[in-house]
Design an enzyme around this catalytic site. Structure first.
Site, PDB file in Angstrom:
ATOM      1  N   GLY A   1       0.214   0.485   6.069  1.00  0.00           N
ATOM      2  CA  GLY A   1       0.517  -0.216   7.311  1.00  0.00           C
ATOM      3  C   GLY A   1      -0.564  -1.164   7.788  1.00  0.00           C
ATOM      4  O   GLY A   1      -0.607  -1.513   8.968  1.00  0.00           O
ATOM      5  N   GLY A   2      -1.459  -1.585   6.878  1.00  0.00           N
ATOM      6  CA  GLY A   2      -2.469  -2.570   7.251  1.00  0.00           C
ATOM      7  C   GLY A   2      -3.300  -2.085   8.420  1.00  0.00           C
ATOM      8  O   GLY A   2      -3.715  -0.926   8.467  1.00  0.00           O
TER       9      GLY A   2
ATOM     10  N   THR B   1      -3.640   0.712  -3.084  1.00  0.00           N
ATOM     11  CA  THR B   1      -3.031  -0.560  -2.665  1.00  0.00           C
ATOM     12  C   THR B   1      -3.253  -1.681  -3.661  1.00  0.00           C
ATOM     13  O   THR B   1      -4.205  -1.651  -4.447  1.00  0.00           O
ATOM     14  CB  THR B   1      -3.617  -0.990  -1.289  1.00  0.00           C
ATOM     15  OG1 THR B   1      -2.912  -2.133  -0.814  1.00  0.00           O
ATOM     16  CG2 THR B   1      -5.095  -1.311  -1.360  1.00  0.00           C
TER      17      THR B   1
ATOM     18  N   ASP C   1      -8.646  -9.255   2.359  1.00  0.00           N
ATOM     19  CA  ASP C   1      -9.182  -8.304   3.337  1.00  0.00           C
ATOM     20  C   ASP C   1     -10.606  -8.665   3.777  1.00  0.00           C
ATOM     21  O   ASP C   1     -11.144  -8.072   4.710  1.00  0.00           O
ATOM     22  CB  ASP C   1      -9.154  -6.871   2.783  1.00  0.00           C
ATOM     23  CG  ASP C   1      -7.797  -6.199   3.006  1.00  0.00           C
ATOM     24  OD1 ASP C   1      -6.952  -6.781   3.702  1.00  0.00           O
ATOM     25  OD2 ASP C   1      -7.594  -5.098   2.470  1.00  0.00           O
TER      26      ASP C   1
ATOM     27  N   ASN D   1      -2.657  -4.548  -1.834  1.00  0.00           N
ATOM     28  CA  ASN D   1      -2.672  -5.343  -0.612  1.00  0.00           C
ATOM     29  C   ASN D   1      -1.283  -5.879  -0.294  1.00  0.00           C
ATOM     30  O   ASN D   1      -0.398  -5.103   0.035  1.00  0.00           O
ATOM     31  CB  ASN D   1      -3.725  -6.447  -0.645  1.00  0.00           C
ATOM     32  CG  ASN D   1      -4.005  -6.965   0.758  1.00  0.00           C
ATOM     33  OD1 ASN D   1      -3.809  -6.235   1.716  1.00  0.00           O
ATOM     34  ND2 ASN D   1      -4.428  -8.189   0.896  1.00  0.00           N
TER      35      ASN D   1
ATOM     36  N   SER E   1     -11.527  -2.207   4.673  1.00  0.00           N
ATOM     37  CA  SER E   1     -10.166  -1.661   4.588  1.00  0.00           C
ATOM     38  C   SER E   1      -9.849  -0.876   5.848  1.00  0.00           C
ATOM     39  O   SER E   1     -10.749  -0.484   6.595  1.00  0.00           O
ATOM     40  CB  SER E   1     -10.105  -0.728   3.380  1.00  0.00           C
ATOM     41  OG  SER E   1      -8.872  -0.055   3.324  1.00  0.00           O
ATOM     42  N   SER E   2      -8.555  -0.646   6.065  1.00  0.00           N
ATOM     43  CA  SER E   2      -8.136   0.262   7.139  1.00  0.00           C
ATOM     44  C   SER E   2      -7.633   1.587   6.578  1.00  0.00           C
ATOM     45  O   SER E   2      -7.273   2.479   7.342  1.00  0.00           O
ATOM     46  CB  SER E   2      -7.003  -0.371   7.946  1.00  0.00           C
ATOM     47  OG  SER E   2      -7.451  -1.541   8.573  1.00  0.00           O
TER      48      SER E   2
ATOM     49  N   THR F   1       0.846  -1.198   0.000  1.00  0.00           N
ATOM     50  CA  THR F   1       0.000   0.000   0.000  1.00  0.00           C
ATOM     51  C   THR F   1       0.878   1.243   0.000  1.00  0.00           C
ATOM     52  O   THR F   1       2.044   1.176   0.379  1.00  0.00           O
ATOM     53  CB  THR F   1      -0.915   0.037   1.252  1.00  0.00           C
ATOM     54  OG1 THR F   1      -1.689  -1.150   1.270  1.00  0.00           O
ATOM     55  CG2 THR F   1      -1.825   1.230   1.316  1.00  0.00           C
TER      56      THR F   1
HETATM   57  O1  DON Z   1      -7.138  -1.940   2.597  1.00  0.00           O
HETATM   58  C1  DON Z   1      -6.424  -2.219   3.536  1.00  0.00           C
HETATM   59  O2  DON Z   1      -6.616  -1.806   4.666  1.00  0.00           O
HETATM   60  C2  DON Z   1      -5.196  -3.099   3.305  1.00  0.00           C
HETATM   61  N1  DON Z   1      -5.332  -3.834   2.083  1.00  0.00           N
HETATM   62  C3  DON Z   1      -3.984  -2.231   3.326  1.00  0.00           C
HETATM   63  C4  DON Z   1      -2.714  -3.043   3.416  1.00  0.00           C
HETATM   64  C5  DON Z   1      -1.574  -2.236   3.926  1.00  0.00           C
HETATM   65  O3  DON Z   1      -1.644  -1.073   4.200  1.00  0.00           O
HETATM   66  C6  DON Z   1      -0.292  -2.952   4.166  1.00  0.00           C
HETATM   67  N2  DON Z   1       0.789  -1.994   4.367  1.00  0.00           N
HETATM   68  N3  DON Z   1       1.816  -2.119   4.887  1.00  0.00           N
END
Ligand code: DON
Length: 579
Positions: free
Chosen positions: A477-478, A404, A428, A406, A457-458, A386
């Site tokens: 950052g997930g 992203t 996700d 992912n 999503s985050s 992302t």
């Molecule tokens: O949409 C989301 O929240 C995730 N697919 C984002 C993944 C992410 O930010 C990973 N990053 N380090």
């Protein structure tokens, strides 16, 4: 990194990372005549961009110089990142574009999230023993949703841009054709994803063009991707979702055993949604609504925290309250949040002052609340790539964009002939209820997979409008995106500027696993012991990388700042503040 908590005064003692653009930004402040300082300029004195890559930031600047607005620049930066940072995002993925139009004062959230294909059912993701099949969730065509990013580029150019799409995409097309130097993150993440990447002939054709995986300093050229971008430049939406690119896409997923139809590609639409808005102290916050969990979680966390004067608390006490607020918001994320077009989400309740007051009252002043004592079950999870960028133009238009594929390099599958990697956003979804995904989080019915649904999503692109300052921020950052954004908001509130905010140390709690995770050394001496005494488990984390990019404008001094996360080793020039 130096321990540094966000506190007025204390935070200012922290080291400021070297940032390109700082000198320029300061010169604006000095040039602004003293007598005029109180006159509160109506517009920023220049433009500011912060992204994960210098070439993407320069692409945005080029478009602004050609007469484009922040939205044209967002298209240019987005497309350039799709070329130079394929590990993180791309045409085969999705994203959220939060836009502010200075003239009308209107904010709009363009949801370009991937959607589950018609053939996606929960059963597809289970193995013979009924367990979650991680390979299907994370790799290849089964892991991919219908891409949304190209539709967003076309939509934003048509509705909000000043320049034709062909102009805004020109820098990305040039970089795809001529190539760019490979940098460490591409090499390291390739090594991680190598077995999946090398499954696919079309992926090998791009990344093993010279027979070897990408190496530092070598030039990565993507001629097929350049042609796909040219088709989008010439035909907009149809250049991707109909015609040769669509045919390549359908053939690629089919060859990997998955059925998508031409109709569902042609029917993909971005959704314009009302952002989540709330007040925190002096700030009006505008941020991501569902299918992002970010805005609701941020509203919950910050409204809970508004009950204390954070600045006056001892550090361990303060972190205790912040973590308890995070825990409660992530619990609600787990249980209630998903695609707003498919599930009923109690947005008003979850973001209300009364609900926050109730949650605040459930926090003991001196003791951690074990997550399993909160009503509910297990939480949801996400994964590891992302990218986020922030833009402010000289009219005061703003763009906060998080996009992203992912996981690193998405599904690992390049679409042959079209040159882009497909996402693996299906992971996700809560593919198997209660089973944690790559990030140790899980979910239930609200985020169950179903045809046409958008996975939770985050990603939390955010604007902050204060009496004196405006800030644009967001991060990758997930599941850590939301808490990192919270730390950023508290940083701006404490008077820090963008370079300082993006450098702040980070800590996180996501309800389950029931532990505080901190960047090594983030929590000051004694604080960890203080938290342990209240019953917390405190652990280090180094991954996933959280990379924040922010810009801000201080109307008191008329200074603009742009901050690129110092944790990103890509190099200089990722920020620009320019007249
Ligand atoms: O949409 C989301 O929240 C995730 N697919 C984002 C993944 C992410 O930010 C990973 N990053 N380090």
């Amino acid at each position: 990194m130096k321990p540094l908590l966000v506190m007025r005064g204390a935070a200012r003692r922290g080291r400021r990372p070297a940032q390109a653009g700082i000198a320029l930004a300061l010169s604006f402040a000095l040039l602004w005549p003293v007598s005029a300082r109180d006159a509160r300029p109506a517009h920023p004195p220049g433009v500011a961009i912060a992204s994960a890559h210098a070439l993407a930031t320069e692409a945005g600047l080029e478009i602004l110089r050609e007469g484009g607005n922040a939205f044209d620049a967002a298209i240019a930066v987005s497309a350039a990142l799709s070329v130079v940072e394929p590990v993180s995002s791309g045409l085969g993925g999705g994203g959220f574009f939060l836009l502010h139009d200075a003239k009308s004062g209107r904010d709009v959230f363009v949801d370009a999230r991937e959607v589950a294909p018609r053939s996606a059912t929960p059963a597809r993701y289970l193995d013979a023993a009924g367990e979650l099949d991680r390979d299907k969730a994370e790799n290849g065509a089964t892991s991919a949703g219908i891409p949304g990013l190209p539709a967003a580029l076309a939509h934003i150019a048509r509705k909000y841009g000043r320049l034709p799409l062909a102009k805004s995409l020109a820098p990305a097309i040039r970089i795809a054709r001529d190539g760019f130097p490979v940098y460490p993150r591409l090499v390291d993440e390739y090594a991680e994803r190598k077995p999946v990447m090398e499954r696919y002939a079309a992926t090998r054709a791009v990344y093993l063009a010279d027979g070897d995986p990408p190496e530092l300093g070598e030039t990565l050229k993507q001629p097929d991707l350049a042609r796909t971008l040219e088709r989008i430049a010439a035909q907009g939406f149809d250049g991707f979702y109909r015609g040769p690119v669509a045919r390549d896409l359908l053939a690629a997923v089919k060859a990997d055993g998955v059925e998508w139809t031409a109709e569902e590609l042609a029917n993909y639409t971005v959704k314009e949604r009302e952002p989540i808005r709330f007040r925190y102290r002096d700030w009006n916050l505008v941020t991501a609504p569902p299918p992002s969990s970010g805005g609701i979680a941020l509203a919950e966390i910050l409204k809970i925290l508004e009950g204390w004067d954070l600045e006056s608390l001892e550090p361990a006490q303060r972190i205790h309250y912040e973590v308890e607020a995070m825990r409660r918001a992530y619990r609600d994320r787990t249980l209630y949040l998903g695609d707003p077009d498919s599930v009923r989400i109690p947005v008003r309740l979850l973001t209300s002052d009364d609900y926050a007051a109730g949650l605040r009252a459930s926090i003991l002043p001196d003791k951690a609340t074990p997550s399993d004592m909160l009503p509910g079950t297990l939480p949801p999870r996400e994964s590891v790539n992302t990218t986020h960028f922030s833009i402010m133009d000289a009219d005061g238009n703003l763009a906060a964009v998080t996009q992203t594929v992912n996981l690193a390099y998405g599904s690992g599958m390049v679409v042959g002939g079209a040159g882009f990697l497909l996402n693996d956003e299906m992971d996700d979804f809560a593919l198997k209820p209660g089973t944690p995904n790559a990030f140790g989080v899980s979910g239930y019915d609200a985020n169950a997979v179903a045809p046409g649904r958008r996975p939770l999503s985050s990603m939390s692109p955010t604007f902050m409008f204060g009496p004196d300052r405006i800030a644009v921020l967001g991060t990758k950052g997930g599941s850590r995106i939301i808490t990192s954004t919270m730390i950023g908001i508290l940083g701006f509130d404490a008077g820090l500027d963008s370079p300082e905010v993006v450098a702040l140390p980070r800590y996180h709690h996501q309800y389950l696993p029931d532990a505080i995770t901190e960047e090594p050394g983030a929590l000051p001496d004694g604080v960890v012991q203080g938290l342990q005494a209240m019953g917390y488990r405190v652990e280090n984390y180094t991954s996933p990388l959280v990379l924040m990019h922010a810009v801000d404008w201080d109307r008191r001094t008329n200074a603009m700042h742009a901050g690129a996360d110092p944790r990103n080793p890509v190099g200089e020039g990722r920020v620009v503040v320019s007249p």
